[in-house]
Design a protein around this motif. Structure first.
Motif, mmCIF file in Angstrom:
data_model
loop_
_atom_site.group_PDB
_atom_site.id
_atom_site.type_symbol
_atom_site.label_atom_id
_atom_site.label_comp_id
_atom_site.label_asym_id
_atom_site.label_seq_id
_atom_site.Cartn_x
_atom_site.Cartn_y
_atom_site.Cartn_z
ATOM 1 N N TYR A 57 -37.795 41.009 -6.252
ATOM 2 C CA TYR A 57 -38.234 40.141 -5.160
ATOM 3 C C TYR A 57 -38.224 40.875 -3.824
ATOM 4 N N HIS A 58 -39.201 40.523 -3.006
ATOM 5 C CA HIS A 58 -39.174 40.867 -1.584
ATOM 6 C C HIS A 58 -38.533 39.682 -0.888
ATOM 7 N N ILE A 59 -37.386 39.911 -0.247
ATOM 8 C CA ILE A 59 -36.637 38.848 0.435
ATOM 9 C C ILE A 59 -36.620 39.127 1.930
ATOM 10 N N TYR A 60 -36.820 38.054 2.692
ATOM 11 C CA TYR A 60 -36.934 38.176 4.144
ATOM 12 C C TYR A 60 -36.166 37.024 4.791
ATOM 13 N N ASN A 61 -35.500 37.316 5.885
ATOM 14 C CA ASN A 61 -34.971 36.239 6.717
ATOM 15 C C ASN A 61 -34.926 36.718 8.160
ATOM 16 N N ARG A 62 -34.874 35.774 9.069
ATOM 17 C CA ARG A 62 -34.845 36.111 10.495
ATOM 18 C C ARG A 62 -33.915 35.170 11.234
ATOM 19 N N GLY A 63 -33.647 35.509 12.489
ATOM 20 C CA GLY A 63 -32.846 34.644 13.324
ATOM 21 C C GLY A 63 -33.590 33.361 13.626
ATOM 22 N N ILE A 64 -32.879 32.259 13.690
ATOM 23 C CA ILE A 64 -33.506 30.975 13.950
ATOM 24 C C ILE A 64 -34.229 31.010 15.299
ATOM 25 N N ASP A 65 -35.449 30.511 15.301
ATOM 26 C CA ASP A 65 -36.310 30.554 16.493
ATOM 27 C C ASP A 65 -36.511 31.977 17.005
ATOM 28 N N GLY A 66 -36.374 32.953 16.100
ATOM 29 C CA GLY A 66 -36.603 34.345 16.479
ATOM 30 C C GLY A 66 -35.461 34.990 17.225
ATOM 31 N N CYS A 67 -34.254 34.364 17.229
ATOM 32 C CA CYS A 67 -33.123 34.934 17.973
ATOM 33 C C CYS A 67 -32.635 36.212 17.288
ATOM 34 N N ASN A 68 -31.931 37.034 18.032
ATOM 35 C CA ASN A 68 -31.422 38.292 17.504
ATOM 36 C C ASN A 68 -30.361 38.064 16.425
ATOM 37 N N LEU A 69 -30.394 38.924 15.424
ATOM 38 C CA LEU A 69 -29.338 38.977 14.418
ATOM 39 C C LEU A 69 -28.368 40.115 14.702
ATOM 40 N N PHE A 70 -28.872 41.133 15.400
ATOM 41 C CA PHE A 70 -28.094 42.346 15.660
ATOM 42 C C PHE A 70 -28.099 42.631 17.164
ATOM 43 N N CYS A 106 -34.520 47.070 5.280
ATOM 44 C CA CYS A 106 -34.729 47.448 6.677
ATOM 45 C C CYS A 106 -34.197 46.317 7.542
ATOM 46 N N LEU A 107 -33.350 46.667 8.506
ATOM 47 C CA LEU A 107 -32.746 45.703 9.428
ATOM 48 C C LEU A 107 -33.343 45.924 10.810
ATOM 49 N N LEU A 108 -33.935 44.875 11.366
ATOM 50 C CA LEU A 108 -34.578 44.973 12.677
ATOM 51 C C LEU A 108 -34.079 43.832 13.554
ATOM 52 N N GLY A 109 -34.015 44.077 14.852
ATOM 53 C CA GLY A 109 -33.445 43.143 15.817
ATOM 54 C C GLY A 109 -33.236 41.704 15.391
ATOM 55 N N ASN A 110 -34.329 41.000 15.064
ATOM 56 C CA ASN A 110 -34.202 39.583 14.759
ATOM 57 C C ASN A 110 -34.555 39.217 13.322
ATOM 58 N N HIS A 111 -34.722 40.232 12.439
ATOM 59 C CA HIS A 111 -35.029 39.920 11.045
ATOM 60 C C HIS A 111 -34.688 41.102 10.142
ATOM 61 N N GLY A 157 -23.966 27.105 16.535
ATOM 62 C CA GLY A 157 -25.133 26.675 15.767
ATOM 63 C C GLY A 157 -25.585 27.707 14.752
ATOM 64 N N SER A 158 -26.724 27.401 14.137
ATOM 65 C CA SER A 158 -27.260 28.254 13.083
ATOM 66 C C SER A 158 -27.699 29.604 13.650
ATOM 67 N N LEU A 159 -27.585 30.637 12.842
ATOM 68 C CA LEU A 159 -28.058 31.960 13.221
ATOM 69 C C LEU A 159 -29.329 32.319 12.460
ATOM 70 N N PHE A 160 -29.378 31.975 11.169
ATOM 71 C CA PHE A 160 -30.525 32.302 10.325
ATOM 72 C C PHE A 160 -31.455 31.107 10.167
ATOM 73 N N GLU A 161 -32.704 31.394 9.807
ATOM 74 C CA GLU A 161 -33.603 30.329 9.380
ATOM 75 C C GLU A 161 -32.953 29.589 8.211
ATOM 76 N N GLU A 162 -33.317 28.330 8.036
ATOM 77 C CA GLU A 162 -32.629 27.483 7.060
ATOM 78 C C GLU A 162 -32.695 28.037 5.650
ATOM 79 N N ALA A 163 -33.845 28.519 5.237
ATOM 80 C CA ALA A 163 -34.004 29.041 3.871
ATOM 81 C C ALA A 163 -34.704 30.393 3.927
ATOM 82 N N PHE A 164 -34.139 31.365 3.229
ATOM 83 C CA PHE A 164 -34.742 32.690 3.242
ATOM 84 C C PHE A 164 -36.052 32.685 2.446
#
Length: 205
Positions: free
Chosen positions: A13-26, A53-58, A112-119
């Protein structure tokens, strides 16, 4: 909520997730290190990782779900101690996301939440797409303007594949797939046609 395909044993699988509303994860270097440490703890027992690959918000992951036998281990707690439990891949990802989010919220005094609800996830249905998808993930920092040269970017699996140091990646599988380190490098130098894997690519605008 949109239906999400299940993560099945033996599938890639290709799995992706990002910060909620595009917020930074790192926010700083230690966040990337902490992310990979917790990933190794919660996710490595249930998935073989081919690329990341880890990038600012995803982030992007390319993984294969381990068999039920590989995911079965002795239960340490709660009781009854000593019984066996089969780890669920989606649940392990959930534990991982929660652990990372709680640490970031505490450190940076956010709530509050950091990640989108479902990857997001897409099954790799053809082996022939695997090499191109690995290339795409490693070159994602160029796509998003983090660097002009993906080989300069420190937060992807590219350099780990070229290294001989210990790694949690399934490096042996990937190198065998490409035909060795030199062939992996040669493939990444070339310009690839990502249109042929467009159904496997996950990105948000």
């Amino acid at each position: 909520m949109a239906y999400k395909i299940p993560l099945e044993s033996g599938e890639i699988y290709h799995i992706y997730n990002r910060g909620i509303d595009g917020c930074n994860l790192f926010y700083e270097q230690q966040n990337y290190t902490f992310f990979l440490e917790k990933y190794a703890k919660y996710v490595s027992p249930v998935m073989d990782t081919f690329a990341y690959c880890l990038l600012g918000n995803h982030f992007h992951l390319l993984v294969r779900i381990k068999s039920e036998e590989q995911r079965t281990q002795l239960r340490e707690k709660p009781s009854p101690k000593g019984t066996h439990i089969t780890l669920n891949p989606s649940r392990q990802l959930g534990h991982f996301f929660n652990t990372y989010a709680n640490a970031i919220n505490k450190k940076y005094k956010r709530t509050g939440s950091l990640f989108e609800e479902a990857f997001e996830r897409k099954k790799v249905t053809s082996d022939s797409y695997l090499t191109t998808l690995i290339d795409y993930i490693h070159k994602n920092p160029v796509k998003h303007g983090f660097t002009n040269d993906f080989t300069d970017y420190p937060h992807s699996s590219y350099h780990s594949h070229l290294s001989e140091k210990n790694t949690k990646l399934d490096r042996e599988y990937v190198l065998e797939w490409f035909g060795g380190r030199n062939e992996l490098q040669k493939f990444h130098i070339q310009q690839q046609d990502y249109d042929k894997i467009k159904d496997l690519i996950i990105e948000f605008d």
